[in-house]
Write a protein that holds these residues in place. Structure first.
Motif, short mmCIF file in Angstrom:
data_model
loop_
_atom_site.label_atom_id
_atom_site.label_comp_id
_atom_site.label_asym_id
_atom_site.label_seq_id
_atom_site.Cartn_x
_atom_site.Cartn_y
_atom_site.Cartn_z
N ASP A 167 0.81 -1.32 -0.02
CA ASP A 167 -0.05 -0.28 -0.01
C ASP A 167 1.00 1.57 -0.31
O ASP A 167 0.67 2.25 -0.31
CB ASP A 167 -1.13 -0.21 1.40
N GLN A 168 2.45 1.02 0.74
CA GLN A 168 2.89 2.57 0.98
C GLN A 168 3.26 2.65 -0.48
O GLN A 168 3.53 4.31 -0.76
CB GLN A 168 4.51 2.03 1.61
N ARG A 190 1.23 4.44 -3.00
CA ARG A 190 0.71 5.34 -2.08
C ARG A 190 2.05 6.76 -2.89
O ARG A 190 2.64 7.86 -3.07
CB ARG A 190 0.85 6.09 -0.45
#
Ligand code: GLU
Length: 358
Positions: free
Chosen positions: A62-63, A66
């Motif tokens: 997820d990072q 982002r």
């Protein structure tokens, strides 16, 4: 209009095993630009098959997404995660000629080396599988299966396969009985990447040049599965301070650490654009306008090798000549307000291009 003639998709396919460093982000930007400027869709795929390494990295997929968003990239449709597609790989593997392989790494290394100790492949450190388990009898297979679980290998029908790269031209590389499923049951990258690119309609594969030698194997698997082979575009590698290649294994800084060091996402965007010979824009979508200068910056030089009708041998080294996404580049990225090297001051003949990021 016949949809078969519409451009397909480009893609960026990170493994969530470490933060995206400047080299990964530069490749992602090139993949997005080449796709979007050619009217293609663009998909992002999380290559998280190696659950041990993924868990060791601490669930950073997820990072990574982002960070791509912070850079200004967008993509079409939901992000595909390979860990959710295991049945698809099993089904596709069943369509391929294959056999169980009981060899250990050490046995393969010993059998693949010439008497002088060098790999027989002639392609760097890569050791083509020598075929030890291909002709085992049924009874021998049963016997060995009692000792250790086998990997599954493709029974490759040929020894070479020809592939095309936008910057490198048409080259022919050695292929072997590539692993389809590891002996711990994990589906292999070379199978999954081909299946996913094929099923996602990816016809343009942009990634760093260290993966160019795997393109012939992957294009061969695509052909055996009846999937169209994509065109390739392998980007140059990025080196950091001291000329060392940015590498996950060496803990190259991701966006969070870059930001902590004073390098904002906007600054990273500017650094990457400059390294690609592109204008430093506030929004990446500004690079999608029909500016012929941008097309020129993205167009690789057409050298003799690229234009030759006869494929040359596969060359995985850095490309010399005019700079662009295809060339290696040194990015010593200082934070805002600090003084970096003046542009071009440390470039040396024969070394990677060096670009100051101030
Ligand atoms: N998942 C691979 C990596 O992060 C890239 C695979 C590819 O682009 O084909 O190194």
């Amino acid at each position: 209009m016949d949809s078969a003639h519409l451009p397909g998709h480009g893609r960026f396919a990170p493994s969530p095993t470490s933060a995206l460093h400047l080299g990964n982000l530069r490749t992602a930007l090139v993949a997005w630009l080449l796709a979007r400027r050619s009217g293609r869709g663009f998909v992002v795929r999380v290559e998280d098959l190696d659950q041990v390494r993924v868990a060791a990295a601490g669930d950073i997929a997820d990072q990574q997404l982002r960070d791509l968003e912070a850079l200004g990239l967008d993509w079409d449709g939901p992000v595909v995660r390979q860990s959710a597609r295991l049945e698809i790989y099993a089904e596709m593997a069943r369509r391929l000629p294959s056999y169980p392989c009981f060899c250990t790494r050490r046995e393969i290394a010993a059998a693949s080396r010439a008497p002088d100790g060098n790999p027989r492949s002639g392609e760097g450190d890569w050791l083509p599988y020598p075929g030890t388990c291909r002709g085992l009898s049924r009874s021998r297979r049963a016997e060995l299966a009692g000792r250790r679980p086998p990997a599954l290998r493709l029974a490759a029908p040929v020894h070479h396969w020809t592939v095309h790269d936008l910057a490198r031209g048409t080259q022919s590389g050695r292929v072997d009985d590539v692993v389809l499923r590891r002996n711990d049951g994990t589906w292999a990258y070379n199978l999954a990447v081909v299946v996913d690119d094929g099923l996602q309609g990816v016809d343009q594969v942009v990634r760093a040049r260290d993966l160019w030698p795997s393109a012939p194997r992957q294009a061969m698997i695509a052909d055996l599965l009846g999937l169209p082979a994509p065109g390739y575009a392998h980007t140059g590698l990025v080196t950091g301070p001291g000329g060392k290649r940015l590498a996950k294994a060496r803990g190259a800084a991701g966006m969070a650490e870059l930001a902590a060091g004073g390098l904002s996402a906007a600054r990273v965007r500017a650094v990457l654009c400059r390294s690609l010979g592109l204008p430093e824009v506030d929004r990446l979508t500004d690079l999608l306008a029909g500016d012929p200068g941008i097309d020129a910056a993205l167009r690789p030089p057409r050298g003799a090798a690229a234009d030759s009708a006869e494929p040359g041998p596969l060359e995985a080294g850095p490309l010399a000549g005019p700079r662009g996404w295809w060339s290696d580049v040194a990015l010593d990225a200082p934070a805002e307000g600090t003084s970096g090297q003046p542009a071009g001051s440390t470039q040396e003949a024969g070394s990677a291009n060096r670009m100051s990021t101030t």
